[in-house]
Design an enzyme around this catalytic site. Structure first.
Site, PDB file in Angstrom:
ATOM      1  CD  GLU A 151       6.349  40.822  81.527  1.00 56.58           C
ATOM      2  OE1 GLU A 151       5.589  40.426  80.640  1.00 56.58           O
ATOM      3  OE2 GLU A 151       7.581  40.782  81.440  1.00 56.58           O
ATOM      4  CE1 TYR A 191      10.412  39.580  77.011  1.00 62.23           C
ATOM      5  CE2 TYR A 191       8.913  40.570  78.601  1.00 62.23           C
ATOM      6  CZ  TYR A 191       9.227  39.555  77.710  1.00 62.23           C
ATOM      7  OH  TYR A 191       8.340  38.523  77.532  1.00 62.23           O
ATOM      8  CG  ASP A 218       0.835  39.740  72.606  1.00 66.27           C
ATOM      9  OD1 ASP A 218       1.719  39.154  73.250  1.00 66.27           O
ATOM     10  OD2 ASP A 218       0.440  40.886  72.855  1.00 66.27           O
TER      11      ASP A 218
END
Lengths: 410, 262
Positions: B47, B173, B58
């Site tokens: 990734e 994911y 994040d």
């Protein structure tokens, strides 16, 4: 880039957006991480139900009247009118609201909605601290724990508001990530929300963010325009020639404009912060100096570089210091229904002092920007013209900053 | 869609082995060297993070890494160049780009998809483009054989899951916890139940990430998931110990993942 809005869902009137996808033409939408999608959808459903519930409306009306102090008056600014030498200048006095700005109109609505949804914790982002103070105030009234995210830079330059929030029982989290300003506070609030999805309600302070926020915040702020429209008709027997308001994210402007959108004879004028001047690159004028992009849950005009990285905004006013603008403004801009202009730091400083001296009203630095363009417009429209400007906040919070800039020690 | 991702997950399945997905930030340190070294260190899928100024999903490690990369002059175009350079020598390891919508939108969905396809990119995870908003992006990616990989999370109930897995490709994911990257994983039993649910609904392999840092954790998840993703820990290791530090960690993690089912 063309977006697909199918013909059957496209609203007929400019005031009837967003569509079912939360789009205002090309703008708006729901650009959030998957973790938040169920929350956003839950919020939309809860808001739609609340809108139709007479009990929710009755509760809102009661608190708006007894707690916020609505309706706020309209006021003929006679001496400024004389000084500008043209059209009549009228203020919608939303700075007289409890907590000193229009922000509480929206906070009250969202906190009541949070309570209705059974949420037990409130979070908010704040720039100048006006939205933070308003949120902390309403959260205190309803006994809901409140956390406010504020850029570390803003925590320093808005110390009195930080203390007010703490007195109101809110936790103030200084955000050091990024550049420590409003956009970083919003990033951090989104990170908190993603972590505490189940119990937390995020009270966004402007007409931005993922759908339904832009429409919901506009609805709660539309009380400004609804009251003002009726008040102008009653006092003057006519509508103003122009409505003027300052724009950071654009909540006070959207609240003023929305009830006038279908009045085609009324010009709607939004004033962005030009900072040191748009040509210097140090400004917060997303429409004049930005391009369409995607940030904080919506598609709208953003200050960005050639790589699509977000550029820091600059304004003397922490409340306008944001690199984006509400998607409905982007839409009204492209549709040419509203005009968007700008005013510099210097012009805002000048108007701050002029309004204080001539009207005995200390305006916040944010509406001081709007006043700079009201001056030009007054001359342009001439004596028969009528201008309505939203005085969206009072300037007490800015006094220490103004003193510093004028070299006065307090 | 048959691409390197499909092939790689089929191989892993044939060996009854979980895959190791290594996340790294393009432009933070000597990222080309790290990228080139990852397959030998045991990464089955890479990734490649596309730095963005405002990465709101994040945690601290990846935020700081993105800002370092941008400070050093990284751009989306240069990120694609690094993928292309990697692809000249490695024809089999899938590369999935991960990042946010604005830089891609700024380049233009079509132009981006074309450039990424040409650079040998196999998939894209665009964190802030949920299924409701991804039609244009997905159409553009489809044209160039790039899989749009979606995220499922602990807040994704069965009704929502159907929306999430529709029109997706490559793998799904699974975000193991509600929170930002690097925040810590959910309980292994809950994760394994969720993985089974997502596998069933999607018919695709499921990779689990967000908050996996230690080889033991990775191994525990590898017993249930098709692949395990580690990001923040690798980014930190790269920052502190350079390419050697990062590949050292990838070796320990990948070995734990690869042997977990023995």
């Amino acid at each position: 880039m063309s977006e697909t809005v199918s013909a059957d869902t496209r609203p007929n009137a400019l005031s009837a957006w967003p569509d079912a996808r939360g789009r205002f033409g090309d703008y708006g939408g729901r650009f959030v991480a998957e973790t938040l999608m169920p929350n956003i959808l839950e919020l939309e459903e809860a808001y739609e139900a609340a809108k139709k519930d007479p009990e929710f409306k009755a509760q809102m009306d009661l608190f708006l009247k007894d707690y916020v102090g609505k309706p706020s008056p309209i006021y003929f600014a006679e001496r400024l009118t004389e000084a500008f030498g043209g059209a009549q200048v009228w203020f919608k006095r939303d700075e007289l609201n409890h907590t000193g700005s229009h922000k509480i109109n929206n906070c009250l609505g969202q906190v009541l909605l949070a309570k209705r949804m059974g949420k037990t914790r409130i979070i908010a982002e704040t720039g100048a601290g006006q939205h933070g103070v308003a949120t902390a105030t309403v959260a205190a009234r309803f006994g809901i724990p409140c956390t406010v995210f504020m850029g570390a830079t803003d925590v320093e330059r808005q110390a009195p508001n930080v203390f007010r929030m703490k007195l109101l029982g809110a936790e103030v989290v200084p955000v050091t990530s990024g550049t420590g300003t409003l956009k970083d506070a919003m990033n951090e609030a989104l990170r908190d929300w993603v972590t505490n999805v189940k119990d937390t309600f995020y009270v966004i302070g402007t007409v931005a963010g993922p759908h339904p926020y832009p429409a919901m915040v506009r609805d709660f702020q539309s009380i400004i325009g609804r009251e003002a429209r009726a008040q102008m008709k009653e006092r003057l027997g006519r509508l103003p020639d122009a409505c003027v308001a300052c724009i950071g994210g654009g909540s006070n402007a959207m609240g003023l404009f929305h009830p006038f959108i279908e009045d085609e004879e009324v010009r709607l004028i939004g004033v962005e912060a030009a900072g040191h001047g748009i040509e210097t690159g140090e400004h917060a004028a997303s429409l004049k100096g930005g391009k369409p992009g995607i940030l904080h849950g919506n598609k709208t005009y953003l200050l960005q570089d050639d790589d699509g990285q977000i550029i820091d905004a600059h304004s003397i006013s922490a409340g306008l210091d944001y690199p984006g603008i509400g998607p409905e403004h982007a839409f009204l801009h492209d549709a040419k229904r509203a005009e968007y202009v700008s005013a510099t730091d210097e012009e805002a400083m000048e108007m701050f002092q002029l309004c204080t001296k001539l009207e005995g009203i200390i305006p916040a630095l944010e509406p001081s920007h709007a006043l700079a363009r009201v001056r030009d417009l007054a001359a342009e429209l001439g004596e028969n013209g009528i201008i309505l400007m939203n005085m969206c906040g009072r300037g007490d919070k800015d006094v220490p900053q103004i003193a510093r800039m004028l070299g006065v020690e307090l | 869609m048959t691409n390197r991702l499909t092939t790689r997950f089929a191989e892993l399945s044939a060996y009854n082995r979980a895959g190791f997905v290594a996340y790294m930030m393009a432009g933070d340190g000597d990222s080309q060297a790290l990228l080139n070294a990852l397959p030998a260190a045991g990464a089955d899928v890479i990734e490649l993070g596309m730095p963005f100024t405002d990465p709101m999903a994040d945690g601290a490690a990846i935020q700081a890494s993105a800002l370092r990369a941008l400070e050093a002059g990284m751009t989306l175009k240069k990120t694609l160049d690094q993928a292309a350079t990697f692809r000249k020598t490695d024809k089999t390891t899938p590369i999935v780009l991960m990042g946010y919508a604005n830089p891609i939108h700024h380049m233009g969905w079509d132009k981006f998809a074309k450039a990424a396809g040409k650079a040998g990119v196999d998939g894209l995870i665009c964190v802030d483009v949920p299924p409701e908003e991804d039609e244009e992006l997905r159409t553009a990616l489809d044209k160039h054989g790039i899989a749009l990989i979606r995220l499922a999370t602990p807040t994704t109930d069965d009704k929502r899951l159907a929306t999430v897995v529709a029109n997706t490709a490559g793998f799904v994911y699974y975000v193991s916890t509600t929170g930002v990257t690097g925040a810590g994983t959910g309980a292994v039993t809950e994760v394994s139940e969720a993985v089974a649910r997502v596998q069933k609904a999607s018919g695709l392999p499921v990779a689990v990430g967000f908050g996996v840092r230690e080889p033991e954790q990775a191994a525990a998840i590898a017993k249930h998931a098709d692949a395990v993703v580690v990001g923040s820990a690798i980014v930190d290791a790269m920052h502190e110990g350079g390419v050697a530090g990062a590949t050292g960690l990838v070796k320990r993690l990948s070995s734990a993942v690869h042997t977990a089912r023995r």
